[in-house]
Design a protein around this motif. Structure first.
Motif, PDB file in Angstrom:
ATOM      1  N   UNK A   3       0.830  -1.206   0.000  1.00 31.69           N
ATOM      2  CA  UNK A   3       0.000   0.000   0.000  1.00 31.69           C
ATOM      3  C   UNK A   3       0.866   1.257   0.000  1.00 31.69           C
ATOM      4  N   UNK A   4       0.234   2.356  -0.393  1.00 32.16           N
ATOM      5  CA  UNK A   4       0.831   3.677  -0.266  1.00 32.16           C
ATOM      6  C   UNK A   4      -0.071   4.453   0.681  1.00 32.16           C
ATOM      7  N   UNK A   5       0.535   5.133   1.632  1.00 28.03           N
ATOM      8  CA  UNK A   5      -0.201   5.879   2.650  1.00 28.03           C
ATOM      9  C   UNK A   5       0.029   7.366   2.414  1.00 28.03           C
ATOM     10  N   UNK A   6      -1.005   8.178   2.558  1.00 28.44           N
ATOM     11  CA  UNK A   6      -0.868   9.632   2.417  1.00 28.44           C
ATOM     12  C   UNK A   6      -1.341  10.308   3.690  1.00 28.44           C
ATOM     13  N   UNK A   7      -0.636  11.372   4.068  1.00 28.81           N
ATOM     14  CA  UNK A   7      -0.955  12.118   5.276  1.00 28.81           C
ATOM     15  C   UNK A   7      -1.233  13.572   4.945  1.00 28.81           C
ATOM     16  N   UNK A   8      -2.346  14.078   5.461  1.00 30.02           N
ATOM     17  CA  UNK A   8      -2.623  15.511   5.442  1.00 30.02           C
ATOM     18  C   UNK A   8      -2.334  15.981   6.862  1.00 30.02           C
ATOM     19  N   UNK A  34      -2.881  14.361  16.012  1.00 26.65           N
ATOM     20  CA  UNK A  34      -1.483  14.433  15.604  1.00 26.65           C
ATOM     21  C   UNK A  34      -0.495  13.940  16.661  1.00 26.65           C
ATOM     22  N   UNK A  35      -0.698  14.238  17.957  1.00 22.98           N
ATOM     23  CA  UNK A  35       0.253  13.690  18.935  1.00 22.98           C
ATOM     24  C   UNK A  35       0.300  12.155  18.955  1.00 22.98           C
ATOM     25  N   UNK A  36      -0.746  11.499  18.459  1.00 20.16           N
ATOM     26  CA  UNK A  36      -0.816  10.038  18.434  1.00 20.16           C
ATOM     27  C   UNK A  36      -0.371   9.439  17.099  1.00 20.16           C
ATOM     28  N   UNK A  37       0.059  10.282  16.166  1.00 18.93           N
ATOM     29  CA  UNK A  37       0.306   9.834  14.797  1.00 18.93           C
ATOM     30  C   UNK A  37       1.427   8.798  14.680  1.00 18.93           C
ATOM     31  N   UNK A  38       2.559   9.032  15.298  1.00 17.18           N
ATOM     32  CA  UNK A  38       3.681   8.083  15.196  1.00 17.18           C
ATOM     33  C   UNK A  38       3.269   6.717  15.740  1.00 17.18           C
ATOM     34  N   UNK A  39       2.569   6.692  16.866  1.00 21.73           N
ATOM     35  CA  UNK A  39       2.100   5.414  17.428  1.00 21.73           C
ATOM     36  C   UNK A  39       1.116   4.730  16.487  1.00 21.73           C
ATOM     37  N   UNK A  40       0.195   5.504  15.901  1.00 23.36           N
ATOM     38  CA  UNK A  40      -0.763   4.938  14.954  1.00 23.36           C
ATOM     39  C   UNK A  40      -0.026   4.314  13.773  1.00 23.36           C
ATOM     40  N   UNK A  41       0.936   5.054  13.213  1.00 23.39           N
ATOM     41  CA  UNK A  41       1.673   4.554  12.056  1.00 23.39           C
ATOM     42  C   UNK A  41       2.465   3.297  12.410  1.00 23.39           C
ATOM     43  N   UNK A  42       3.057   3.280  13.569  1.00 26.79           N
ATOM     44  CA  UNK A  42       3.818   2.115  14.013  1.00 26.79           C
ATOM     45  C   UNK A  42       2.937   0.870  14.044  1.00 26.79           C
ATOM     46  N   UNK A  43       1.747   0.991  14.599  1.00 26.44           N
ATOM     47  CA  UNK A  43       0.801  -0.130  14.651  1.00 26.44           C
ATOM     48  C   UNK A  43       0.329  -0.510  13.247  1.00 26.44           C
ATOM     49  N   UNK A  44       0.054   0.483  12.424  1.00 22.83           N
ATOM     50  CA  UNK A  44      -0.435   0.223  11.065  1.00 22.83           C
ATOM     51  C   UNK A  44       0.627  -0.507  10.243  1.00 22.83           C
ATOM     52  N   UNK A  45       1.880  -0.073  10.362  1.00 26.14           N
ATOM     53  CA  UNK A  45       2.959  -0.702   9.612  1.00 26.14           C
ATOM     54  C   UNK A  45       3.181  -2.155  10.047  1.00 26.14           C
ATOM     55  N   UNK A  46       2.830  -2.477  11.274  1.00 23.69           N
ATOM     56  CA  UNK A  46       2.943  -3.867  11.749  1.00 23.69           C
ATOM     57  C   UNK A  46       1.880  -4.750  11.099  1.00 23.69           C
ATOM     58  N   UNK A  47       0.700  -4.161  10.828  1.00 23.29           N
ATOM     59  CA  UNK A  47      -0.429  -4.926  10.281  1.00 23.29           C
ATOM     60  C   UNK A  47      -0.460  -4.962   8.756  1.00 23.29           C
ATOM     61  N   UNK A  48      -0.005  -3.885   8.131  1.00 14.52           N
ATOM     62  CA  UNK A  48      -0.119  -3.748   6.684  1.00 14.52           C
ATOM     63  C   UNK A  48       1.246  -3.491   6.061  1.00 14.52           C
TER      64      UNK A  48
END
Length: 135
Positions: A3-8, A34-48
């Motif tokens: 996948x490709x992920x995009x961030x606004x 936004x303060x939770x973004x790095x944690x969200x991405x970390x979890x997402x990258x583990x799943x996808x």
């Protein structure tokens, strides 16, 4: 394929969009504080499996960086430290918020729903992703 992920990216919230695994369709994923973004991405990258991340690049009409670029640069530094192997690209995001609101109007969303800033951010991320996909 991945996948490709995009961030606004925004100071308060960040809209996130993602492609399907064949990289044909861009869809809004969610909006994250936004303060939770790095944690969200970390979890997402583990799943996808994600091939690259696109980050909107806000510019003024004269192509100079907007005032929010300072915050984005701070995020990009943190992102690169946390995910050093993840390719990162910038995409011009001028007018994406206006285009997002217009798409909400065109799709028949009521005025109350169009005031949902999180939804506008998610749609803006989708537009950023579509811009990159169809260039």
């Amino acid at each position: 394929m991945a996948r490709i992920l995009a961030l606004d990216y925004g100071k308060k919230r960040t809209g996130i969009a993602v492609t399907d695994e064949l990289q044909l369709i861009a869809s809004g994923l969610t909006t994250v504080q936004t303060p939770d973004l790095i944690n969200f991405l970390s979890e997402y990258f583990k799943k996808e499996k994600v091939e690259r991340v696109l980050v909107g690049e806000p510019k003024r009409m004269d192509h100079s960086p907007s005032e929010s670029e300072v915050y984005i640069q701070e995020f990009l530094k943190k992102f690169s430290e946390k995910f050093p192997d993840m390719p990162l690209e910038r995409v011009d995001e001028r007018f994406t918020s206006k285009m997002a609101v217009q798409s909400m109007i065109d799709s028949g969303l009521k005025k109350k729903k169009r005031r949902d800033k999180a939804l506008v951010d998610e749609i803006s991320a989708t537009i950023i992703l579509q811009t990159w996909l169809y260039e």
